[in-house]
Motif scaffolding. Structure first.
Motif, PDB file in Angstrom:
ATOM      1  N   ALA A 226       5.918  -0.261 -15.868  1.00 35.90           N
ATOM      2  CA  ALA A 226       6.206  -1.425 -15.014  1.00 35.90           C
ATOM      3  C   ALA A 226       5.450  -1.283 -13.693  1.00 35.90           C
ATOM      4  O   ALA A 226       5.205  -0.188 -13.210  1.00 35.90           O
ATOM      5  CB  ALA A 226       7.705  -1.520 -14.752  1.00 35.90           C
ATOM      6  N   GLN A 227       5.087  -2.411 -13.148  1.00 41.20           N
ATOM      7  CA  GLN A 227       4.385  -2.374 -11.858  1.00 41.20           C
ATOM      8  C   GLN A 227       5.352  -2.027 -10.738  1.00 41.20           C
ATOM      9  O   GLN A 227       6.540  -2.379 -10.794  1.00 41.20           O
ATOM     10  CB  GLN A 227       3.799  -3.753 -11.544  1.00 41.20           C
ATOM     11  N   SER A 228       4.851  -1.376  -9.707  1.00 41.44           N
ATOM     12  CA  SER A 228       5.659  -1.134  -8.510  1.00 41.44           C
ATOM     13  C   SER A 228       4.733  -0.967  -7.318  1.00 41.44           C
ATOM     14  O   SER A 228       3.542  -0.640  -7.472  1.00 41.44           O
ATOM     15  CB  SER A 228       6.548   0.101  -8.668  1.00 41.44           C
ATOM     16  N   VAL A 229       5.289  -1.212  -6.139  1.00 40.46           N
ATOM     17  CA  VAL A 229       4.533  -1.075  -4.899  1.00 40.46           C
ATOM     18  C   VAL A 229       5.408  -0.356  -3.886  1.00 40.46           C
ATOM     19  O   VAL A 229       6.591  -0.696  -3.734  1.00 40.46           O
ATOM     20  CB  VAL A 229       4.140  -2.460  -4.331  1.00 40.46           C
ATOM     21  N   THR A 230       4.841   0.618  -3.209  1.00 37.96           N
ATOM     22  CA  THR A 230       5.561   1.275  -2.125  1.00 37.96           C
ATOM     23  C   THR A 230       4.774   1.121  -0.837  1.00 37.96           C
ATOM     24  O   THR A 230       3.533   1.160  -0.830  1.00 37.96           O
ATOM     25  CB  THR A 230       5.786   2.773  -2.416  1.00 37.96           C
ATOM     26  N   GLN A 231       5.504   0.943   0.237  1.00 35.32           N
ATOM     27  CA  GLN A 231       4.935   0.926   1.570  1.00 35.32           C
ATOM     28  C   GLN A 231       5.725   1.968   2.353  1.00 35.32           C
ATOM     29  O   GLN A 231       6.873   1.714   2.730  1.00 35.32           O
ATOM     30  CB  GLN A 231       5.057  -0.479   2.193  1.00 35.32           C
ATOM     31  N   PRO A 232       5.137   3.115   2.571  1.00 35.79           N
ATOM     32  CA  PRO A 232       5.890   4.254   3.106  1.00 35.79           C
ATOM     33  C   PRO A 232       6.449   4.047   4.512  1.00 35.79           C
ATOM     34  O   PRO A 232       7.442   4.674   4.876  1.00 35.79           O
ATOM     35  CB  PRO A 232       4.863   5.394   3.105  1.00 35.79           C
ATOM     36  N   ASP A 233       5.820   3.190   5.292  1.00 32.48           N
ATOM     37  CA  ASP A 233       6.241   2.993   6.673  1.00 32.48           C
ATOM     38  C   ASP A 233       7.075   1.730   6.799  1.00 32.48           C
ATOM     39  O   ASP A 233       6.587   0.641   6.528  1.00 32.48           O
ATOM     40  CB  ASP A 233       5.017   2.897   7.589  1.00 32.48           C
ATOM     41  N   ILE A 234       8.326   1.890   7.228  1.00 33.09           N
ATOM     42  CA  ILE A 234       9.199   0.735   7.398  1.00 33.09           C
ATOM     43  C   ILE A 234       8.822  -0.017   8.666  1.00 33.09           C
ATOM     44  O   ILE A 234       8.809  -1.244   8.716  1.00 33.09           O
ATOM     45  CB  ILE A 234      10.665   1.181   7.458  1.00 33.09           C
ATOM     46  N   HIS A 235       8.509   0.776   9.722  1.00 30.82           N
ATOM     47  CA  HIS A 235       8.237   0.175  11.018  1.00 30.82           C
ATOM     48  C   HIS A 235       7.145   0.992  11.707  1.00 30.82           C
ATOM     49  O   HIS A 235       7.218   2.224  11.741  1.00 30.82           O
ATOM     50  CB  HIS A 235       9.521   0.166  11.865  1.00 30.82           C
TER      51      HIS A 235
END
Lengths: 113, 110
Positions: B1-10
């Motif tokens: 399944a595809q997934s995306v992470t963005q490690p920095d919230i802010h």
């Protein structure tokens, strides 16, 4: 070309009521997706319609439903509103499904009191 | 399944400083990658997209992104940030489904 339009832009409803939101996609676009956005949960996928058929559905209760018409316009309905349904509801259209970029409308801000 | 992470919230940067927002994806085939920006209370606006070809893509508002297959990354960059760039940024991957990352909120100090 005109962009994605959503009506109404703002809505205030009472708990237990139902609401219908409307989305008109960019001309020629056949896919319409709906998202719920809240400060705590971020952007959550509701469902996607393509050629009048629901292609994909997110993890939301059955109170959330939608449909797409032959002209690609789409509506989503929320029945028996709860306080937690207060959110920005975003509609996005794309030429085809999956690979193509999505273009977003300005959203409908729903407040449930 | 595809997934995306963005490690920095802010992330907070000073006006005029350079910016890099991170995005990592998971997808079995060649990905279609996108960056979007959202100003408060508004819809999402497409900044740029990568389908194939040159791995460095240019977008609107002076943004660019680089696709690195070996790192499964698609980081967004801007050489000099303006106060008006303060917003939420979303990375997305297209394929069988269209999947968004959780977003990174950018604050800009004067």
């Amino acid at each position: 070309k005109a962009g994605v339009t959503q009506t109404p832009r703002y809505l205030i409803k009472t708990r237990g009521q139902q609401v219908t939101l409307s989305c008109s996609p960019i001309s020629g676009h056949r896919s319409v997706s709906w998202y719920q956005q809240t400060p705590g949960q971020g952007l959550q996928f509701l469902f996607e319609y393509f050629s009048e058929t629901q292609r994909n559905k997110g993890n939301f209760p059955g109170r959330f439903s939608g449909r797409q018409f032959s002209n690609s316009r789409s509506e989503m309905n929320v029945s028996t509103l709860e306080l937690g349904d207060s959110a920005l509801y975003l509609c996005a259209s794309s030429l085809e499904t999956g690979f193509y970029e999505q273009y977003f409308g300005p959203g409908t801000r729903l407040t449930v009191t | 399944a595809q997934s995306v992470t963005q490690p920095d919230i802010h992330i907070t940067v000073s006006e005029g400083a350079s910016l890099e927002l991170r995005c990592n994806y998971s997808y079995g085939a060649t990905p279609y990658l996108f960056w979007y920006v959202q100003s408060p209370g508004q819809g999402l606006q497409l900044l740029l997209k990568y389908f194939s070809g040159d791995t460095l893509v240019q977008g609107i508002k002076g943004f660019e992104a680089e696709f690195k297959r070996s790192q499964s990354s698609f980081n967004l960059r801007k050489p000099s940030v303006h106060w008006s760039d303060a917003a939420e940024y979303f990375c997305a991957v297209g394929g069988q489904n269209f999947v968004f990352g959780p977003g990174t909120r950018l604050s800009v100090l004067p």
